[in-house]
Design a protein around this motif. Sequence first.
Motif, PDB file in Angstrom:
ATOM      1  N   ALA A  24     -44.802  22.505  21.459  1.00  0.00           N
ATOM      2  CA  ALA A  24     -44.856  23.574  20.457  1.00  0.00           C
ATOM      3  C   ALA A  24     -46.274  24.090  20.273  1.00  0.00           C
ATOM      4  N   GLY A  25     -47.257  23.210  20.455  1.00  0.00           N
ATOM      5  CA  GLY A  25     -48.647  23.622  20.313  1.00  0.00           C
ATOM      6  C   GLY A  25     -49.234  24.250  21.554  1.00  0.00           C
ATOM      7  N   GLY A  26     -48.455  24.327  22.635  1.00  0.00           N
ATOM      8  CA  GLY A  26     -48.967  24.896  23.876  1.00  0.00           C
ATOM      9  C   GLY A  26     -50.122  24.085  24.439  1.00  0.00           C
ATOM     10  N   ILE A  27     -50.048  22.772  24.299  1.00  0.00           N
ATOM     11  CA  ILE A  27     -51.131  21.873  24.687  1.00  0.00           C
ATOM     12  C   ILE A  27     -50.838  21.301  26.074  1.00  0.00           C
ATOM     13  N   ARG A  28     -51.806  21.351  26.943  1.00  0.00           N
ATOM     14  CA  ARG A  28     -51.607  20.867  28.311  1.00  0.00           C
ATOM     15  C   ARG A  28     -51.556  19.337  28.346  1.00  0.00           C
ATOM     16  N   TYR A  29     -50.547  18.816  29.056  1.00  0.00           N
ATOM     17  CA  TYR A  29     -50.427  17.363  29.181  1.00  0.00           C
ATOM     18  C   TYR A  29     -49.647  17.012  30.434  1.00  0.00           C
ATOM     19  N   ALA A 202     -35.610  24.744  15.990  1.00  0.00           N
ATOM     20  CA  ALA A 202     -34.891  25.020  17.239  1.00  0.00           C
ATOM     21  C   ALA A 202     -35.091  26.460  17.707  1.00  0.00           C
ATOM     22  N   SER A 203     -35.434  27.360  16.782  1.00  0.00           N
ATOM     23  CA  SER A 203     -35.605  28.778  17.116  1.00  0.00           C
ATOM     24  C   SER A 203     -37.047  29.159  17.413  1.00  0.00           C
ATOM     25  N   LEU A 204     -37.972  28.206  17.315  1.00  0.00           N
ATOM     26  CA  LEU A 204     -39.372  28.536  17.582  1.00  0.00           C
ATOM     27  C   LEU A 204     -39.548  29.018  19.024  1.00  0.00           C
ATOM     28  N   ASN A 205     -40.216  30.131  19.180  1.00  0.00           N
ATOM     29  CA  ASN A 205     -40.424  30.676  20.532  1.00  0.00           C
ATOM     30  C   ASN A 205     -41.121  29.678  21.436  1.00  0.00           C
ATOM     31  N   TYR A 210     -38.615  24.712  26.445  1.00  0.00           N
ATOM     32  CA  TYR A 210     -38.607  23.258  26.591  1.00  0.00           C
ATOM     33  C   TYR A 210     -37.262  22.669  26.193  1.00  0.00           C
ATOM     34  N   LEU A 211     -36.716  23.093  25.075  1.00  0.00           N
ATOM     35  CA  LEU A 211     -35.467  22.516  24.584  1.00  0.00           C
ATOM     36  C   LEU A 211     -34.291  22.759  25.521  1.00  0.00           C
TER      37      LEU A 211
END
Length: 233
Positions: A24-29, A202-205, A210-211
Amino acid sequence: MTYDLWYWDGIPGRGEFVRLALEAGGIRYRDRARESEEALMADLGRERERPPFAPPYLVAGDLVIGQTANILLFLGERHGLAPEDQAGRLWVNQLQLTIMDLVAEAHDVHHPVAVERYYEDQKGPALLRARSFREHRMPKFLGWFERVLEWQGRWLAGGGRWSYADLSLFQVVEGLRFAFPRRMATLEPKLGRVVALHEAVASLNALREYLSSDRRLPFGDGIFRHYPELDGD
């Protein structure tokens, strides 16, 4: 920086709470154990001054951060997944610690005697534990989060943006629906705000892709397990 997330492959477990925040944070991992289960065991066995007790743990440069709530506290402050002020950050951490208490109790429903023993070896105690969990602990925990949302508004920390605690509560609702569908069907009419939060996450862009991807592991033999005999209205 690209973080290394280490958690057991094949189950969402406690690692999923961290994955949701990273996604959700757009964090690379890198989800390292999904690349190689053997690599996880080798990494756990490394000599470190501050070793993790068990997965999940996050490697961030020279930092090795264990425990789900601790990892999220770190990510929340560094990547803006929690309020900027100290009181707000501590509040979100408190919420997360309460969520992890609920997660531990959900796990202990099917392993009430010993973690190392199979569920089939402790069915009798599990039936007793499940009844208490369904009738007392689930409504107590979820009812408290419902009241928090009544005070705070749409999100657990108030304001106009989600925090990592909201993502974690979403995952708990998902897990409880899987493990105790009958009980959740009875409770949810009284949990309108919690259900609305679940739908909002669940609706977060940032999470939609991912979901719906195969990176989102299904429930099964992890923390949240569905045994019909442990469920009830």
